[in-house]
Design a protein around this motif. Sequence first.
Motif, PDB file in Angstrom:
ATOM      1  N   ILE A 101       4.397  10.413   1.500  1.00 42.95           N
ATOM      2  CA  ILE A 101       3.810   9.145   1.075  1.00 42.95           C
ATOM      3  C   ILE A 101       4.754   8.025   1.487  1.00 42.95           C
ATOM      4  O   ILE A 101       5.943   8.073   1.172  1.00 42.95           O
ATOM      5  N   LEU A 102       4.216   7.029   2.175  1.00 43.85           N
ATOM      6  CA  LEU A 102       5.002   5.871   2.600  1.00 43.85           C
ATOM      7  C   LEU A 102       4.555   4.633   1.840  1.00 43.85           C
ATOM      8  O   LEU A 102       3.369   4.435   1.598  1.00 43.85           O
ATOM      9  N   VAL A 154       6.829   3.649  10.025  1.00 35.96           N
ATOM     10  CA  VAL A 154       8.277   3.823   9.826  1.00 35.96           C
ATOM     11  C   VAL A 154       9.053   2.859  10.721  1.00 35.96           C
ATOM     12  O   VAL A 154      10.024   2.229  10.285  1.00 35.96           O
ATOM     13  N   LYS A 155       8.622   2.721  11.959  1.00 35.32           N
ATOM     14  CA  LYS A 155       9.279   1.813  12.898  1.00 35.32           C
ATOM     15  C   LYS A 155       9.225   0.363  12.414  1.00 35.32           C
ATOM     16  O   LYS A 155      10.125  -0.425  12.678  1.00 35.32           O
ATOM     17  N   ASN A 156       8.178   0.017  11.674  1.00 30.33           N
ATOM     18  CA  ASN A 156       7.992  -1.352  11.204  1.00 30.33           C
ATOM     19  C   ASN A 156       8.379  -1.557   9.736  1.00 30.33           C
ATOM     20  O   ASN A 156       7.856  -2.446   9.065  1.00 30.33           O
ATOM     21  N   GLY A 157       9.272  -0.725   9.227  1.00 31.86           N
ATOM     22  CA  GLY A 157       9.876  -0.978   7.919  1.00 31.86           C
ATOM     23  C   GLY A 157       9.302  -0.262   6.723  1.00 31.86           C
ATOM     24  O   GLY A 157       9.746  -0.501   5.603  1.00 31.86           O
ATOM     25  N   SER A 158       8.334   0.606   6.893  1.00 27.37           N
ATOM     26  CA  SER A 158       7.801   1.350   5.752  1.00 27.37           C
ATOM     27  C   SER A 158       8.823   2.394   5.308  1.00 27.37           C
ATOM     28  O   SER A 158       9.555   2.940   6.121  1.00 27.37           O
ATOM     29  N   THR A 159       8.855   2.643   4.010  1.00 23.46           N
ATOM     30  CA  THR A 159       9.827   3.582   3.463  1.00 23.46           C
ATOM     31  C   THR A 159       9.125   4.698   2.695  1.00 23.46           C
ATOM     32  O   THR A 159       8.010   4.508   2.202  1.00 23.46           O
ATOM     33  N   LYS A 160       9.813   5.815   2.573  1.00 20.54           N
ATOM     34  CA  LYS A 160       9.264   6.939   1.808  1.00 20.54           C
ATOM     35  C   LYS A 160       9.194   6.517   0.344  1.00 20.54           C
ATOM     36  O   LYS A 160      10.125   5.922  -0.188  1.00 20.54           O
ATOM     37  N   TRP A 161       8.078   6.824  -0.278  1.00 24.70           N
ATOM     38  CA  TRP A 161       7.843   6.429  -1.662  1.00 24.70           C
ATOM     39  C   TRP A 161       8.390   7.476  -2.603  1.00 24.70           C
ATOM     40  O   TRP A 161       8.135   8.673  -2.431  1.00 24.70           O
ATOM     41  N   ALA A 162       9.118   7.029  -3.612  1.00 25.68           N
ATOM     42  CA  ALA A 162       9.669   7.947  -4.616  1.00 25.68           C
ATOM     43  C   ALA A 162       8.538   8.442  -5.515  1.00 25.68           C
ATOM     44  O   ALA A 162       7.727   7.660  -6.001  1.00 25.68           O
ATOM     45  N   TRP A 197       0.836  -1.186   0.000  1.00 21.09           N
ATOM     46  CA  TRP A 197       0.000   0.000   0.000  1.00 21.09           C
ATOM     47  C   TRP A 197       0.873   1.238   0.000  1.00 21.09           C
ATOM     48  O   TRP A 197       1.985   1.223   0.504  1.00 21.09           O
ATOM     49  N   LEU A 198       0.335   2.309  -0.526  1.00 15.82           N
ATOM     50  CA  LEU A 198       0.945   3.632  -0.394  1.00 15.82           C
ATOM     51  C   LEU A 198       0.047   4.411   0.553  1.00 15.82           C
ATOM     52  O   LEU A 198      -1.127   4.639   0.255  1.00 15.82           O
ATOM     53  N   ILE A 199       0.589   4.780   1.698  1.00 20.09           N
ATOM     54  CA  ILE A 199      -0.163   5.519   2.708  1.00 20.09           C
ATOM     55  C   ILE A 199       0.304   6.962   2.668  1.00 20.09           C
ATOM     56  O   ILE A 199       1.504   7.227   2.729  1.00 20.09           O
ATOM     57  N   PHE A 200      -0.638   7.885   2.539  1.00 20.65           N
ATOM     58  CA  PHE A 200      -0.255   9.298   2.466  1.00 20.65           C
ATOM     59  C   PHE A 200      -0.789  10.064   3.661  1.00 20.65           C
ATOM     60  O   PHE A 200      -1.818   9.732   4.233  1.00 20.65           O
ATOM     61  N   PHE A 201      -0.020  11.086   4.019  1.00 23.69           N
ATOM     62  CA  PHE A 201      -0.350  11.968   5.134  1.00 23.69           C
ATOM     63  C   PHE A 201      -0.213  13.395   4.627  1.00 23.69           C
ATOM     64  O   PHE A 201       0.745  13.704   3.914  1.00 23.69           O
ATOM     65  N   TYR A 202      -1.142  14.273   4.996  1.00 24.61           N
ATOM     66  CA  TYR A 202      -1.048  15.671   4.580  1.00 24.61           C
ATOM     67  C   TYR A 202      -1.986  16.538   5.407  1.00 24.61           C
ATOM     68  O   TYR A 202      -2.779  16.048   6.204  1.00 24.61           O
ATOM     69  N   ASP A 203      -1.881  17.848   5.209  1.00 27.47           N
ATOM     70  CA  ASP A 203      -2.766  18.823   5.848  1.00 27.47           C
ATOM     71  C   ASP A 203      -3.815  19.255   4.836  1.00 27.47           C
ATOM     72  O   ASP A 203      -3.475  19.916   3.857  1.00 27.47           O
ATOM     73  N   PRO A 204      -5.071  18.911   5.036  1.00 29.28           N
ATOM     74  CA  PRO A 204      -6.107  19.378   4.104  1.00 29.28           C
ATOM     75  C   PRO A 204      -6.175  20.906   4.098  1.00 29.28           C
ATOM     76  O   PRO A 204      -5.960  21.536   5.139  1.00 29.28           O
ATOM     77  N   PRO A 233      -2.914  10.510  12.935  1.00 31.26           N
ATOM     78  CA  PRO A 233      -2.110  10.174  11.763  1.00 31.26           C
ATOM     79  C   PRO A 233      -0.608  10.126  12.065  1.00 31.26           C
ATOM     80  O   PRO A 233       0.110   9.280  11.526  1.00 31.26           O
ATOM     81  N   PHE A 234      -0.131  11.013  12.931  1.00 29.94           N
ATOM     82  CA  PHE A 234       1.297  11.009  13.266  1.00 29.94           C
ATOM     83  C   PHE A 234       1.687   9.729  13.993  1.00 29.94           C
ATOM     84  O   PHE A 234       2.760   9.171  13.748  1.00 29.94           O
ATOM     85  N   GLN A 235       0.840   9.217  14.879  1.00 29.68           N
ATOM     86  CA  GLN A 235       1.127   7.948  15.549  1.00 29.68           C
ATOM     87  C   GLN A 235       1.183   6.804  14.533  1.00 29.68           C
ATOM     88  O   GLN A 235       2.036   5.921  14.621  1.00 29.68           O
TER      89      GLN A 235
END
Length: 160
Positions: A78-79, A126-134, A8-15, A118-120
Motif C-alpha cells: 500500500i502506497l 514511488v519515483k514521484n514521492g509516494s511512500t509505503k503506508w504504515a 490517496w492510499l493506492i494498493f497493489f496485490y495478486d487476486p 500496475p507495476f508501471q
Amino acid sequence: MGYFQKEWLIFFYDPPNEEWYHIFRKKGMAHCGAFYFDPYKSCWIMIEHIHKRLDVSLLQGDELNNVIHHIINNNGIILKTKRFRHKWRLFQAAWLREHSCVTVIMRLIGINRLIITPFQLYKYLVKNGSTKWAFLEHQNINQIQKLKNEEESKKKKKKE
C-alpha cells in the motif's frame, strides 16, 4: 458540491483467482485499487475496477482491517500518494488502457501518462514521492476525529 481528495492510499496485490493475463505481471502487482478516509462521512471509501465494473465500498473498523489483511496476505503493498496535477492530453493510448484498474486509479489521482500495468504505476508513484503506508496508521483516524469533534463542541460552547 464536493471536494477533491488530496491524499490517496493506492494498493497493489495478486487476486486469489488469477486471470490468464496475470502470468505477464510482476508478483504482487496484478491488480490495483485505491482508498481514502472521508472526514465528512467518517468512513473509508475503497474504489476498484474489477471485470469491467467500478466497485465503490464504504468501510469502517473491522471491514477496513479485513481489506488490508487481504491485500497484505496476497503479496500486496500500500502506497500513500498525493493528487497529481498533469496537463490533460487528448490521446495517450487511451484505446489500449481504457478498461483497466490502472486507468481508473490514474484518473482518480490525476495522472495522465502512458502507464499500462500496475507495476508501471507503482514505479511511477514511488519515483514521484509516494511512500509505503504504515499498516497501523489508519487506526489513528478515530483519535483524530474525536479531537476534531471536541474542538467543534468547544467552539460551539464559546459562541453560546
